[in-house]
Structures are given as C-alpha cells and as structure tokens.
Design an enzyme around this catalytic site. Structure first.
Site, PDB file in Angstrom:
ATOM      1  N   MET A  16      60.206 123.774  61.355  1.00 58.91           N
ATOM      2  CA  MET A  16      58.900 123.978  61.867  1.00 58.91           C
ATOM      3  C   MET A  16      58.029 125.454  61.337  1.00 58.91           C
ATOM      4  O   MET A  16      57.382 125.974  62.203  1.00 58.91           O
ATOM      5  CB  MET A  16      58.755 123.818  63.351  1.00 58.91           C
ATOM      6  CG  MET A  16      59.554 122.389  63.872  1.00 58.91           C
ATOM      7  SD  MET A  16      58.681 120.923  62.989  1.00 58.91           S
ATOM      8  CE  MET A  16      57.124 120.753  64.259  1.00 58.91           C
ATOM      9  N   HIS A  69      58.154 113.347  57.986  1.00 62.41           N
ATOM     10  CA  HIS A  69      56.878 113.861  58.858  1.00 62.41           C
ATOM     11  C   HIS A  69      56.625 112.461  59.757  1.00 62.41           C
ATOM     12  O   HIS A  69      56.588 111.328  59.153  1.00 62.41           O
ATOM     13  CB  HIS A  69      55.666 113.999  57.972  1.00 62.41           C
ATOM     14  CG  HIS A  69      54.335 114.460  58.819  1.00 62.41           C
ATOM     15  ND1 HIS A  69      54.211 115.484  59.344  1.00 62.41           N
ATOM     16  CD2 HIS A  69      53.292 113.643  59.199  1.00 62.41           C
ATOM     17  CE1 HIS A  69      53.004 115.655  59.979  1.00 62.41           C
ATOM     18  NE2 HIS A  69      52.534 114.399  60.103  1.00 62.41           N
ATOM     19  N   GLY A  90      50.503 121.802  49.108  1.00 66.39           N
ATOM     20  CA  GLY A  90      49.612 121.597  50.489  1.00 66.39           C
ATOM     21  C   GLY A  90      50.764 120.885  51.403  1.00 66.39           C
ATOM     22  O   GLY A  90      51.614 119.965  51.198  1.00 66.39           O
ATOM     23  N   ASP A 105      52.452 118.631  54.055  1.00 63.57           N
ATOM     24  CA  ASP A 105      52.394 117.278  54.210  1.00 63.57           C
ATOM     25  C   ASP A 105      51.742 116.574  53.073  1.00 63.57           C
ATOM     26  O   ASP A 105      51.254 115.302  53.375  1.00 63.57           O
ATOM     27  CB  ASP A 105      51.765 117.009  55.539  1.00 63.57           C
ATOM     28  CG  ASP A 105      52.788 117.309  56.814  1.00 63.57           C
ATOM     29  OD1 ASP A 105      53.924 117.634  56.513  1.00 63.57           O
ATOM     30  OD2 ASP A 105      52.205 117.997  57.837  1.00 63.57           O
ATOM     31  N   GLU A 107      62.635 107.033  61.853  1.00 66.55           N
ATOM     32  CA  GLU A 107      62.766 108.312  61.156  1.00 66.55           C
ATOM     33  C   GLU A 107      64.367 108.266  60.650  1.00 66.55           C
ATOM     34  O   GLU A 107      64.784 108.614  59.682  1.00 66.55           O
ATOM     35  CB  GLU A 107      62.541 109.512  61.875  1.00 66.55           C
ATOM     36  CG  GLU A 107      61.186 109.729  62.012  1.00 66.55           C
ATOM     37  CD  GLU A 107      60.769 111.013  62.423  1.00 66.55           C
ATOM     38  OE1 GLU A 107      61.346 112.096  62.261  1.00 66.55           O
ATOM     39  OE2 GLU A 107      59.941 111.237  63.318  1.00 66.55           O
TER      40      GLU A 107
HETATM   41  C1  GAR Z   1      60.742 114.931  63.813  1.00 68.86           C
HETATM   42  O1  GAR Z   1      59.997 113.710  64.508  1.00 68.86           O
HETATM   43  C2  GAR Z   1      60.236 115.230  62.389  1.00 68.86           C
HETATM   44  O2  GAR Z   1      59.470 114.007  61.896  1.00 68.86           O
HETATM   45  C3  GAR Z   1      59.194 116.053  63.104  1.00 68.86           C
HETATM   46  O3  GAR Z   1      59.958 116.980  63.921  1.00 68.86           O
HETATM   47  C4  GAR Z   1      61.002 116.246  64.687  1.00 68.86           C
HETATM   48  C5  GAR Z   1      62.162 116.952  64.369  1.00 68.86           C
HETATM   49  O4  GAR Z   1      63.148 116.416  65.318  1.00 68.86           O
HETATM   50  N1  GAR Z   1      58.592 117.019  61.892  1.00 68.86           N
HETATM   51  C6  GAR Z   1      57.638 117.511  61.972  1.00 68.86           C
HETATM   52  O5  GAR Z   1      56.767 117.390  62.626  1.00 68.86           O
HETATM   53  C7  GAR Z   1      57.255 118.241  60.608  1.00 68.86           C
HETATM   54  N2  GAR Z   1      55.821 118.760  60.620  1.00 68.86           N
HETATM   55  P1  GAR Z   1      64.615 116.522  64.982  1.00 68.86           P
HETATM   56  O6  GAR Z   1      64.966 117.899  64.963  1.00 68.86           O
HETATM   57  O7  GAR Z   1      65.342 115.826  66.119  1.00 68.86           O
HETATM   58  O8  GAR Z   1      65.110 115.634  63.487  1.00 68.86           O
END
Ligand code: GAR
Length: 190
Positions: A91, A110, A144, A146, A175
């Site tokens: 993040m 994402h 850029g 995402d 995911e």
């Molecule tokens: C996931 O949903 C991922 O897609 C998102 O954060 C979460 C992490 O969960 N990523 C973003 O928002 C990137 N901008 P995790 O730590 O359990 O994998």
C-alpha cells in the site's frame, strides 16, 4: 522455477494464496521472499510459518525519501536472485526507480475491474455508483498507478443489500484464484 518475491503491507491473504499455489510441484514459480514495508504486517508471520523467508524493510527510517527505501528493497530482491515481483496489498505508491528497475517483471493485484476505480476505496465507490458488477485485476506495474497492461480479470455480481464488507469478501475470494493462475501463466510466458 521462477523466483518470485511478494511485497505486502498488511494481512497478506493474496500472498498466502500464492504461497499455497507454489507448493504444487507443477507450479512454475516459487515464492522465495515475502517483503513488507511495515514490520508489523501480519503477513510476515504467516509467511514465516509457511517456511518462506519473511523480511521487513521498514520505511520509517527513510522518512520521506521513498527512493532510498526502494533502493534497500531492490538490493534485498537482487541479493536473493528474485526474477519476478508480485505486489499483493503493498500500500505504498512506487517511485519511478523501482518501477523502472522491474519493468515488465512486476505485477499488481487491484480490487476492481480496471480501468474502473483505480486507487483506494474501490468497493465503496462501486456501491455508491450503483454498479451491478465488481471484480479484480492483475496487471503489469507501470509508472501510472493501477494503469499497466491487464493480464487477467475476474468478475463478481454486486447483489442487492451488499455492504462494502460483503463485496470485498466476494472479490477477495476471486483474487485468491486469479492471482496464482495469472502469475503462473505470466512466468510460463517469460
Ligand atoms: C486486496 O484486496 C488487494 O487487491 C488490495 O488490498 C487487499 C490486500 O489484501 N490492493 C489494493 O487495494 C492495491 N491498491 P491482502 O493483504 O489480504 O492480500
């Protein structure tokens, strides 16, 4: 097998899905390192418990110098012979240094159907907009945020009465399927 590092900042459930997939002897990649910019990330504990090297490269001592922090990350990746980097809930926005250093070999997941809803609070914004469908995207990382070429997507319906939490759980389940499958296809094509 292609040596992959997974970069996280928190829980690391996508990282866990990648580690699990890599345990299959037929999987074309191995998770050689899990690295977090936050030493308190829960994912570091689950990675270590799964027998994967778990490393914190704390951003704090670097203050606002994001590039110096990324140089430390890059050194850790190169010391271990990492070939592909998978961002999974990492993040912190990258500087051009790390993006350029790993161009074409860094993936991100994402939680939206990019190019819709880049950035934060994707589920909240999709619900407010009255969307009937959501999903997740695995893409190559470019300058850029995402914005890189899309490698894979999965879709889920948005159901009447959905909360942010219900929707994010439904997307997260996808995911965990999409990332291992897309990463495997990507490394087979290298
Ligand atoms: C996931 O949903 C991922 O897609 C998102 O954060 C979460 C992490 O969960 N990523 C973003 O928002 C990137 N901008 P995790 O730590 O359990 O994998």
């Amino acid at each position: 097998k292609t040596k992959v590092a997974v970069l996280i900042s928190g829980r690391g459930s996508n990282m866990e899905a990648l580690v699990r997939a890599a345990q299959d002897p037929a999987c074309p990649f191995e998770i050689a390192l899990v690295l977090s910019n936050k030493p308190e990330a829960g994912g570091l504990i689950t990675a270590a418990a799964a027998g994967v090297e778990a490393l914190a490269v704390d951003q704090k001592p670097y203050g606002k110098d994001r590039e110096a922090h990324e140089r430390a990350i890059d050194a850790a990746l190169r010391e271990r012979g990492i070939q592909v980097v998978a961002l999974a809930g990492y993040m912190r926005i990258l500087t051009p240094f790390l993006v350029n250093a790993w161009e074409g070999r860094m993936l991100n997941i994402h939680p939206s159907l990019l190019p819709a809803y880049p950035g934060l609070d994707t589920h909240g914004r999709a619900l407010s907009a009255g969307e009937v469908e959501a999903g997740c995207t695995v893409h190559l990382v470019t300058a850029g945020v995402d914005e890189g070429p899309i490698l894979g997507q999965a879709r889920v319906p948005i159901l009447p009465g959905d909360t942010d939490h219900m929707l994010s759980d439904r997307v997260l389940e996808q995911e965990h399927q999409l990332y291992p499958a897309t990463l495997a296809a990507f490394v087979r094509g290298l």
